[in-house]
Design a protein around this motif. Structure first.
Motif, PDB file in Angstrom:
ATOM      1  N   THR A 119      21.358 113.823 -68.195  1.00 40.78           N
ATOM      2  CA  THR A 119      20.785 112.496 -67.970  1.00 40.78           C
ATOM      3  C   THR A 119      20.510 112.242 -66.494  1.00 40.78           C
ATOM      4  O   THR A 119      19.437 111.761 -66.122  1.00 40.78           O
ATOM      5  N   SER A 123      16.811 111.873 -64.884  1.00 42.41           N
ATOM      6  CA  SER A 123      16.528 110.588 -64.244  1.00 42.41           C
ATOM      7  C   SER A 123      15.981 110.797 -62.840  1.00 42.41           C
ATOM      8  O   SER A 123      14.984 110.173 -62.444  1.00 42.41           O
ATOM      9  N   ASN A 143      18.495 104.350 -69.592  1.00 42.11           N
ATOM     10  CA  ASN A 143      19.558 105.231 -70.058  1.00 42.11           C
ATOM     11  C   ASN A 143      20.308 104.585 -71.217  1.00 42.11           C
ATOM     12  O   ASN A 143      20.218 103.378 -71.442  1.00 42.11           O
ATOM     13  N   MET A 169      26.523 105.007 -67.173  1.00 40.71           N
ATOM     14  CA  MET A 169      26.372 103.604 -66.802  1.00 40.71           C
ATOM     15  C   MET A 169      26.541 103.409 -65.297  1.00 40.71           C
ATOM     16  O   MET A 169      25.824 102.633 -64.670  1.00 40.71           O
ATOM     17  N   CYS A 171      25.946 105.726 -62.914  1.00 37.80           N
ATOM     18  CA  CYS A 171      24.830 106.312 -62.171  1.00 37.80           C
ATOM     19  C   CYS A 171      23.557 105.498 -62.353  1.00 37.80           C
ATOM     20  O   CYS A 171      22.657 105.564 -61.508  1.00 37.80           O
ATOM     21  N   THR A 172      23.467 104.709 -63.422  1.00 39.68           N
ATOM     22  CA  THR A 172      22.300 103.844 -63.598  1.00 39.68           C
ATOM     23  C   THR A 172      22.157 102.887 -62.421  1.00 39.68           C
ATOM     24  O   THR A 172      21.066 102.687 -61.889  1.00 39.68           O
ATOM     25  N   VAL A 185      15.309 100.812 -63.212  1.00 37.79           N
ATOM     26  CA  VAL A 185      16.264 101.657 -63.933  1.00 37.79           C
ATOM     27  C   VAL A 185      17.324 100.766 -64.562  1.00 37.79           C
ATOM     28  O   VAL A 185      18.017 100.016 -63.861  1.00 37.79           O
ATOM     29  N   ASN A 186      17.442 100.823 -65.877  1.00 37.63           N
ATOM     30  CA  ASN A 186      18.425 100.021 -66.604  1.00 37.63           C
ATOM     31  C   ASN A 186      19.128 100.873 -67.654  1.00 37.63           C
ATOM     32  O   ASN A 186      18.777 102.039 -67.869  1.00 37.63           O
ATOM     33  N   CYS A 187      20.109 100.274 -68.299  1.00 37.25           N
ATOM     34  CA  CYS A 187      20.887 100.984 -69.314  1.00 37.25           C
ATOM     35  C   CYS A 187      21.195 100.041 -70.468  1.00 37.25           C
ATOM     36  O   CYS A 187      21.496  98.864 -70.252  1.00 37.25           O
ATOM     37  N   ILE A 244      23.130  96.738 -67.132  1.00 38.04           N
ATOM     38  CA  ILE A 244      23.656  97.359 -68.350  1.00 38.04           C
ATOM     39  C   ILE A 244      23.720  96.271 -69.415  1.00 38.04           C
ATOM     40  O   ILE A 244      24.424  95.269 -69.244  1.00 38.04           O
TER      41      ILE A 244
END
Length: 259
Positions: A119, A123, A143, A169, A171-172, A185-187, A244
């Motif tokens: 991942t 990314s 993610n 989460m 590293c997001t 960039v989100n999760c 997140i």
């Protein structure tokens, strides 16, 4: 033509996410490791929507391998010259089938290689290319984590997935800071979702626990997660970055004495 990539799109959340993005007008790059039959089924489901001019490209890659990640990125971006949405959904299955018999060490290494390293690697590679694109909407990278990585969960599955999904989460947030303002960039952090494990392997105890921990008193579905991802990727989510988002029906803790 807008293009979305969904890794791990041969079943479950990945499949539903790909279908939902196709409904929104995206052409799809679908990815799987070994499940080619499932990948083809996802492609057929998208084409049956008759969402002209939506097109589909199917790719296979073992994202635990560095070279395979580079090849996947190259093929995805070369297909139509750009990628507007990249969804990192692929993850190692260590709960069903023969994987259930693996040792803790083997399952841990598989999750670290696929879920965490794969991942993060994808990314970084995808966002680096996305930030150079010229498009009316900011490219979006999404993610997939896990809601209980925040609070913890008992026993080996909890130890394994809190470690791997918690890393995704974390590293997001770092990725969002690294690639802003050119890429969002989100999760999403799903809760109890009735995918293969929930449908086939969950015991009555786990079924009761999944329903009992959700304030909405039901399992989540792959479509619930897919709708959230599609919203995050859309212009309506344009001011959401580095977040997140739990998709769990509202979580409450399961009583400790209910086993």
């Amino acid at each position: 033509m807008s293009v979305a990539v969904v890794t791990g799109s041969s079943s479950g959340i990945g499949r539903q996410t790909a279908i939902e993005l196709a409904r929104q007008g995206y052409s799809l790059v679908l990815h799987a490791h070994r499940n080619v039959t499932g990948l083809q089924q996802t492609a057929f489901s998208i084409l049956e929507l008759n969402q002209t001019p939506v097109e589909v490209l199917c790719l296979t890659a073992d994202i635990s391998r560095v070279s395979a990640c580079h090849d996947l990125i190259s093929a995805a971006f070369q297909w139509r010259g750009a990628v507007d949405v990249w969804v990192n959904n692929a993850g190692a299955d260590v709960l069903t089938g023969s994987a259930r018999q693996l040792s803790f060490e083997d399952r841990l290494q598989r999750l670290l290689q696929v879920d965490v390293a794969g991942t993060l690697r994808l990314s970084r590679l995808a966002a680096t290319r996305m930030r150079l694109q010229c498009s009316p909407n900011l490219p979006s990278l999404i993610n997939v984590g896990w809601d209980q990585a925040w609070s913890g969960m008992e026993d080996e599955p909890g130890q394994l997935f809190c470690t791997s999904k918690g890393a995704i989460m974390a590293c997001t947030a770092a990725l969002a800071m690294s690639f802003a303002p050119e890429v969002r960039v989100n999760c999403v952090a799903p809760g109890w979702i009735q995918t293969a494990w929930g449908s086939e392997a969950a015991s009555p105890y786990w079924d009761k626990r999944a329903r009992g921990e959700a304030l909405l008193e039901r399992w989540g579905t792959a479509a619930d997660v897919a709708h959230t991802i599609a919203w995050l990727a859309s212009p309506q989510g344009a001011f959401i970055n580095g977040q997140i988002i739990a998709v769990n029906g509202g979580r409450r803790y399961f009583p400790a004495n209910s086993k």
